[in-house]
Design a protein around this motif. Structure first.
Motif, short mmCIF file in Angstrom:
data_model
loop_
_atom_site.label_atom_id
_atom_site.label_comp_id
_atom_site.label_asym_id
_atom_site.label_seq_id
_atom_site.Cartn_x
_atom_site.Cartn_y
_atom_site.Cartn_z
N UNK A 38 -58.59 41.78 39.34
CA UNK A 38 -57.59 40.71 39.39
C UNK A 38 -56.27 41.22 38.82
N UNK A 39 -55.16 40.97 39.52
CA UNK A 39 -53.86 41.46 39.08
C UNK A 39 -53.36 40.69 37.87
N UNK A 40 -52.34 41.28 37.21
CA UNK A 40 -51.75 40.62 36.05
C UNK A 40 -51.18 39.26 36.39
N UNK A 41 -50.50 39.17 37.56
CA UNK A 41 -49.92 37.89 37.97
C UNK A 41 -51.01 36.85 38.21
N UNK A 42 -52.12 37.29 38.80
CA UNK A 42 -53.23 36.37 39.06
C UNK A 42 -53.85 35.88 37.75
N UNK A 43 -53.97 36.78 36.77
CA UNK A 43 -54.51 36.38 35.46
C UNK A 43 -53.58 35.39 34.78
N UNK A 44 -52.28 35.65 34.86
CA UNK A 44 -51.31 34.74 34.24
C UNK A 44 -51.40 33.36 34.88
N UNK A 45 -51.48 33.32 36.21
CA UNK A 45 -51.59 32.05 36.91
C UNK A 45 -52.87 31.32 36.50
N UNK A 46 -53.96 32.07 36.38
CA UNK A 46 -55.23 31.46 35.97
C UNK A 46 -55.15 30.94 34.54
N UNK A 47 -54.44 31.66 33.68
CA UNK A 47 -54.28 31.23 32.30
C UNK A 47 -53.48 29.93 32.23
N UNK A 48 -52.39 29.85 32.99
CA UNK A 48 -51.58 28.64 33.00
C UNK A 48 -52.41 27.44 33.47
N UNK A 49 -53.25 27.68 34.47
CA UNK A 49 -54.11 26.61 34.97
C UNK A 49 -55.10 26.17 33.90
N UNK A 50 -55.62 27.12 33.14
CA UNK A 50 -56.59 26.79 32.09
C UNK A 50 -55.93 25.95 31.00
N UNK A 51 -54.71 26.32 30.60
CA UNK A 51 -53.98 25.53 29.60
C UNK A 51 -53.67 24.14 30.14
N UNK A 52 -53.24 24.06 31.40
CA UNK A 52 -52.90 22.77 32.01
C UNK A 52 -54.12 21.85 32.07
N UNK A 53 -55.31 22.43 32.31
CA UNK A 53 -56.53 21.63 32.35
C UNK A 53 -56.87 21.06 30.98
N UNK A 54 -56.55 21.83 29.92
CA UNK A 54 -56.88 21.40 28.56
C UNK A 54 -55.81 20.50 27.97
N UNK A 55 -54.55 20.78 28.30
CA UNK A 55 -53.41 19.98 27.79
C UNK A 55 -52.51 19.66 28.99
N UNK A 56 -52.85 18.60 29.74
CA UNK A 56 -52.16 18.33 31.01
C UNK A 56 -50.64 18.20 30.91
N UNK A 57 -50.14 17.69 29.78
CA UNK A 57 -48.70 17.46 29.67
C UNK A 57 -47.96 18.61 28.98
N UNK A 58 -48.66 19.71 28.70
CA UNK A 58 -48.01 20.80 27.95
C UNK A 58 -46.84 21.40 28.71
N UNK A 59 -47.01 21.65 29.99
CA UNK A 59 -45.98 22.33 30.78
C UNK A 59 -44.67 21.54 30.80
N UNK A 60 -44.76 20.22 30.71
CA UNK A 60 -43.57 19.38 30.82
C UNK A 60 -43.11 18.85 29.46
#
Length: 315
Positions: free
Chosen positions: A1-23
């Protein structure tokens, strides 16, 4: 898995745990030791949320190398303009080293978060940790609460790396040109986790990330049981002048056990009976007997009653 793919997966994992974090403007705190897992956490969080993370490393004072390891993390953070602090306990750690070190670590991290107004703390627990924990809990005979293992979210602590295998994280850090620190305790055979890890290393061809799915399913079951017990307790646990009573107890055994614990905690919140103490108590109450556990007098029958046991006259 590429670095970009891992980063995207990490962001998704954080969003699942803290839905409003990104905003939001919330800061994500990171517990970083310098090992491959926590370095992967640091790098993925930095790529995912630049300017919105802070890191802390804990020097427990147990190994002379620990301070240099913390400084290593501090340098990596400084190179990336990531705020970083080294935390040390005010008193030496004694007793059960692993357990007491964990308590000290979370106490220090909680204080750091409060002082820095940090909303969430991410730790680097990953899929291999989850599998090891499940195996250890099985070997210790844990019930469903223990088999929930490492929870992806508990209070303000999140674990976004649980979907990631250790090999995946090591490879990611290596591609960044960083050599992680190896903690010598990870090879100490006196620790149960190390022995379990070595045994699991003999297996191949398994997707360790599936362990987190099993743990999550068990955690859902735990949550459902807690909800059911709370609902039943609201109807069938009645307060008395100096304790409480349970007016219905023909439920499945696990429900009865948990209702009994609620009754005992009403009388003595500090009481923490073992399963080996609860089982004979349940059987005795079902037979209509009167028994004591701790300083609580328990009377069986159609209605079970619980109250402080009479004081003994030692005269």
């Amino acid at each position: 898995m590429t670095g970009d793919a891992l980063t995207s997966r990490f962001r998704e994992a954080v969003a699942a745990l803290v839905p409003d974090f990104d905003n939001s403007d919330a800061i994500l705190g990171l517990a970083v030791s310098g090992g491959p897992d926590s370095l992967a956490l640091l790098l993925l969080a930095h790529d995912s949320f630049p300017g919105r993370i802070a890191a802390a490393s804990v020097d427990h004072g147990l190994r002379p190398e620990a301070n240099d390891e913390c400084k290593f993390v501090a340098t990596l953070c400084a190179d990336r303009a990531i705020p970083h602090h080294i935390l040390t306990p005010s008193t030496p750690i004694r007793g059960s080293i692993q357990s007491e070190a964990r308590k000290a670590r979370y106490s220090l991290l909680n204080g750091w978060m409060e002082h820095r107004n940090i909303a969430w703390l991410a730790t680097a627990h990953h899929a291999d940790d989850q599998l090891e924990t499940l195996i250890m809990r099985v070997l210790r005979g844990s019930g469903i609460d223990g088999m929930s293992a490492i929870r992806s979210k508990r209070g303000h602590v999140i674990r976004p790396l649980l979907p990631f295998s250790k090999d995946m994280l090591i490879q990611y850090v290596t591609t960044q040109g960083i050599k992680p620190i190896e903690d010598p305790s990870n090879k100490d055979q006196s620790f149960d986790r190390v022995r379990v890890r070595n045994a699991l290393s003999q297996l191949s061809g398994f997707d360790v990330s599936l362990a987190s799915q099993s743990a999550a399913a068990l955690d859902d079951a735990r949550t459902a049981i807690h909800w059911m017990v709370d609902e039943l307790a609201a109807v069938h646990v009645k307060p008395t002048a100096n304790g409480c009573q349970l007016d219905k107890h023909d439920f499945p055994h696990e429900i009865v056990r948990r209702l009994l614990l609620k009754c005992l905690h009403i009388c003595d919140p500090a009481l923490s009976p073992r399963g080996s103490q609860l089982e004979p108590l349940i059987k005795g109450l079902e037979r209509g007997e009167t028994l004591t556990i701790g300083d609580i007098l328990c009377k069986g029958g159609l209605t079970w009653t619980f109250a402080p046991a009479p004081k003994r006259n030692n005269s």
